[in-house]
Scaffold this motif. Structure first.
Motif, PDB file in Angstrom:
ATOM      1  N   THR A  52     -14.421  19.342 -67.646  1.00  0.00           N
ATOM      2  CA  THR A  52     -14.338  17.914 -67.950  1.00  0.00           C
ATOM      3  C   THR A  52     -13.632  17.179 -66.812  1.00  0.00           C
ATOM      4  O   THR A  52     -13.253  16.021 -66.976  1.00  0.00           O
ATOM      5  CB  THR A  52     -13.565  17.682 -69.267  1.00  0.00           C
ATOM      6  N   GLU A  94     -17.405  19.212 -74.315  1.00  0.00           N
ATOM      7  CA  GLU A  94     -17.557  19.147 -72.863  1.00  0.00           C
ATOM      8  C   GLU A  94     -19.028  19.004 -72.468  1.00  0.00           C
ATOM      9  O   GLU A  94     -19.389  18.205 -71.604  1.00  0.00           O
ATOM     10  CB  GLU A  94     -16.974  20.413 -72.221  1.00  0.00           C
ATOM     11  N   SER A 153      -6.949  24.487 -80.486  1.00  0.00           N
ATOM     12  CA  SER A 153      -6.855  23.578 -79.342  1.00  0.00           C
ATOM     13  C   SER A 153      -7.876  22.454 -79.459  1.00  0.00           C
ATOM     14  O   SER A 153      -7.607  21.305 -79.079  1.00  0.00           O
ATOM     15  CB  SER A 153      -7.047  24.347 -78.032  1.00  0.00           C
ATOM     16  N   LYS A 154      -9.069  22.763 -79.989  1.00  0.00           N
ATOM     17  CA  LYS A 154     -10.082  21.725 -80.188  1.00  0.00           C
ATOM     18  C   LYS A 154      -9.589  20.675 -81.170  1.00  0.00           C
ATOM     19  O   LYS A 154      -9.775  19.471 -80.972  1.00  0.00           O
ATOM     20  CB  LYS A 154     -11.384  22.350 -80.703  1.00  0.00           C
ATOM     21  N   THR A 159      -7.023  18.473 -79.526  1.00  0.00           N
ATOM     22  CA  THR A 159      -7.677  17.553 -78.594  1.00  0.00           C
ATOM     23  C   THR A 159      -8.278  16.377 -79.354  1.00  0.00           C
ATOM     24  O   THR A 159      -8.115  15.207 -78.965  1.00  0.00           O
ATOM     25  CB  THR A 159      -8.780  18.282 -77.804  1.00  0.00           C
ATOM     26  N   TYR A 176      -6.156  22.602 -64.962  1.00  0.00           N
ATOM     27  CA  TYR A 176      -7.092  21.559 -65.384  1.00  0.00           C
ATOM     28  C   TYR A 176      -7.392  20.662 -64.190  1.00  0.00           C
ATOM     29  O   TYR A 176      -6.943  19.527 -64.092  1.00  0.00           O
ATOM     30  CB  TYR A 176      -6.493  20.750 -66.533  1.00  0.00           C
ATOM     31  N   PRO A 199     -11.258  23.233 -68.726  1.00  0.00           N
ATOM     32  CA  PRO A 199     -11.056  23.818 -70.053  1.00  0.00           C
ATOM     33  C   PRO A 199     -11.875  25.093 -70.298  1.00  0.00           C
ATOM     34  O   PRO A 199     -11.916  25.577 -71.419  1.00  0.00           O
ATOM     35  CB  PRO A 199     -11.545  22.700 -70.979  1.00  0.00           C
ATOM     36  N   GLU A 237     -10.020  15.419 -70.426  1.00  0.00           N
ATOM     37  CA  GLU A 237      -9.423  16.573 -69.761  1.00  0.00           C
ATOM     38  C   GLU A 237      -7.930  16.673 -70.061  1.00  0.00           C
ATOM     39  O   GLU A 237      -7.407  17.752 -70.384  1.00  0.00           O
ATOM     40  CB  GLU A 237      -9.649  16.483 -68.250  1.00  0.00           C
ATOM     41  N   GLN A 264      -7.311  17.722 -73.622  1.00  0.00           N
ATOM     42  CA  GLN A 264      -7.505  19.163 -73.790  1.00  0.00           C
ATOM     43  C   GLN A 264      -6.294  19.942 -73.294  1.00  0.00           C
ATOM     44  O   GLN A 264      -5.854  20.908 -73.927  1.00  0.00           O
ATOM     45  CB  GLN A 264      -8.766  19.598 -73.040  1.00  0.00           C
ATOM     46  N   ASP A 275      -3.823  22.052 -75.895  1.00  0.00           N
ATOM     47  CA  ASP A 275      -3.517  23.477 -75.756  1.00  0.00           C
ATOM     48  C   ASP A 275      -2.014  23.695 -75.582  1.00  0.00           C
ATOM     49  O   ASP A 275      -1.444  24.658 -76.102  1.00  0.00           O
ATOM     50  CB  ASP A 275      -4.284  24.056 -74.566  1.00  0.00           C
TER      51      ASP A 275
END
Length: 554
Positions: free
Chosen positions: A118, A147, A370-371, A374, A437, A473, A516, A519, A523
């Motif tokens: 991303t 993504e 983590s999703k 985000t 990242y 990611p 980005e 994310q 995390d």
């Protein structure tokens, strides 16, 4: 002592104490009838709790033959693209939807631009490259990967801005997804070329299915050879003995339960370009759960300091001959064979290792955390503006901001001190993961910090730790599962960077840069909630920041 198992075009060589460690495991697997049960798709091999998932995830065993009907369709799609002058193939996909295809293309010397990112710098550079000759493969098993969806939207907008009409646009996209997914419905509505994948496959076990073959074929690779090489291995995988897949699985599983829970992977002339990254994804996401697992550590070569620095690892060399002298000769395990057979070999071995470890190799229970974080940061469901909150750094060294808890960084005076502090914070027999990242192409020099950190760890610690490196990611879809679900032995360095020119995501209330960063922060929240030692380094200037990091470590 050396044991060599050669059959079906592949060879697994096991040396030294590894032979003794794996023999008991191998004998038990054979006496339990695991080879025959696995090839018969017995979903109960991993226990009753895993049987429901396993029953829907064993189609990969059939792919050497089941994928052959795809070949005609792939030849048609490739010919159509070439006939239209579309010779620049871009793959938008994450994890199992991109890694195998990238290995296939790179090994064959074919050009394939992979966007499993991303990062706005990386995506913008790809969109600006030969847009008039570009065909985009949009690859997602679920059909809802954030993504991949973002990259698709950006390319659709770019094509339209370039004056490409609706009819021509239909030829610019090839969609690979499961039947009934949201992406399949979108492709049918838009008139895009659609290739449906086998739903009885997990993404990381789909190398020889549509997710691996479609992008590679469009890039000009003879994918039929992959299936031929894999097919030669199939008969021997049913055997209780002289079975290289069973031998490899016994070593992997036996190593993890004996305390050697790091798998250091080095290439030594295999010719399989990037195979370590694919194996990393397969091993980490399949085994890293329930507090157990095997952590892959991909190093540049057998001369890398990470290959020999620690004693809690199982070393595997790809491509070394059994009689080859030097560090490769001393490795506990060497594996050789053509790419198609290696895909099947490792999938089989990891499934076997899952049984040895007592984990379900087909799920990824911690990836979703983590999703979810985000999505919360972006307020996606409410359609609002992003809510990523920036915190003040503990210190600023040149162009590098250092973020982290005061308790961890209280004695650090500079950037090197901060890196020494996080190395020292890693648990005994643990690991340090660098998670970047940034732009995998434009900021590629950052990967050089991994061996430098490994060397520094050997100086500041009595017992050095393994050091891994992952681009975000994409690592969230591989080692990210191990970070959260595997043994609690990790310390983490997250690297983010300034965005010079952001890219809006059409139809979404955020930019790529915001996605980005969300994310990264999502995390970070998960790791901190588990009490893991973690710092974040933010580069106010990317090129200068990368150079400064490398200088601090030398």
């Amino acid at each position: 002592m050396t044991s060599v198992v050669t059959a079906g075009g592949v060879s697994v060589t096991i040396r030294g104490v590894v032979v003794d460690e794996s023999e008991t495991v191998l004998d038990r697997l054979a006496s339990d009838g695991v080879p025959g049960s696995l090839m018969a798709k017995n979903a109960n091999l991993w226990g009753p709790d895993a049987s429901s998932e396993a029953r829907r995830r064993l189609g990969w065993l059939d792919l050497p033959e089941a994928s052959r009907p795809l070949l005609g369709r792939l030849a048609e799609l490739a010919g159509e693209a070439r006939g239209a002058g579309l010779d620049h193939v871009v793959l938008a996909g994450m994890g199992g939807s991109s890694l195998a295809a990238e290995v296939i293309a790179r090994t064959a010397g074919a050009e394939l631009t992979v966007l499993d990112t991303t990062d706005p710098h990386q995506v913008a550079a790809a969109v600006a490259d030969r847009l008039e000759r570009t065909v985009v493969v949009v690859s997602s098993k679920s059909g809802g990967t954030a993504e991949t969806d973002a990259v698709r939207r950006i390319y659709e907008s770019a094509f339209r801005e370039a004056g490409i009409g609706d009819e021509e646009l239909k030829r610019r996209f090839v969609v690979v997804t499961d039947p009934g997914s949201p992406l399949a419905a979108l492709a049918e509505e838009a008139g895009y070329r659609l290739v449906l994948a086998d739903p009885d496959l997990g993404g990381r076990f789909s190398a020889l299915g549509a997710f691996g073959l479609v992008p590679a074929a469009l890039a000009g690779v003879d994918v039929a050879q992959l299936l031929d090489d894999a097919a030669r291995l199939v008969p021997v995988l049913r055997q209780p003995y002289d079975n290289p897949g069973l031998a490899l699985g016994a070593v992997l599983g036996g190593s993890a339960i004996s305390g050697r829970d790091k798998l250091v992977i080095a290439d030594h002339g295999s010719g399989l370009v990037g195979f370590g990254a694919w194996a990393e994804h397969l091993v980490a996401e399949s085994t890293g759960k329930d507090g157990k697992g095997l952590l892959p550590v991909v190093v540049d070569s057998v001369d890398d300091p990470g290959f020999t620095l620690t004693d809690d690892v199982r070393r595997v060399v790809l491509g070394a001959r059994p009689d080859q002298p030097g560090p490769a000769r001393e490795a506990g395990l060497t594996v050789t064979g053509p790419l198609g057979a290696q895909f099947l070999l490792w999938e089989y071995a990891v499934a076997v290792a899952g049984r040895v470890l007592g984990v379900n190799p087909f799920d990824q229970p911690n990836v979703q955390e983590s999703k979810d974080n985000t999505a919360a940061l972006l307020r996606v469901e409410e359609g609002g503006a992003p809510t990523v909150i920036h915190t003040a750094p503990v210190m600023v060294s040149g162009v590098v901001e250092v973020h982290g808890p005061d308790s961890l960084l209280k004695d650090a005076k500079d950037l090197r001190g901060a890196l020494e502090a996080i190395l020292e914070a890693a648990p005994e027999r643990g690991y340090l993961a660098v998670m970047a990242y940034l732009d995998r192409a434009g900021d590629a020099d950052l990967a050089e910090v991994r061996p430098l950190l490994a060397r520094l760890g050997g100086k500041v610690r009595k017992n050095p730790v393994a050091v891994t490196f992952g681009w975000g990611p994409r690592f969230l879809h591989s080692t990210g599962q191990y970070h959260k679900g595997g043994p609690e032995k990790g310390a983490f360095v997250q690297v983010t960077g300034v965005v010079d020119k952001d890219v809006p995501v059409p139809g979404r209330p955020y930019t790529l840069g915001q996605l980005e960063l969300a994310q990264a922060f999502g995390d970070l929240r998960v790791l901190r909630s588990r009490g893991r030692p973690v710092i974040r380094l933010h580069l106010r200037d990317r090129a200068e920041g990368v150079a400064q990091l490398r200088a601090a470590l030398t």
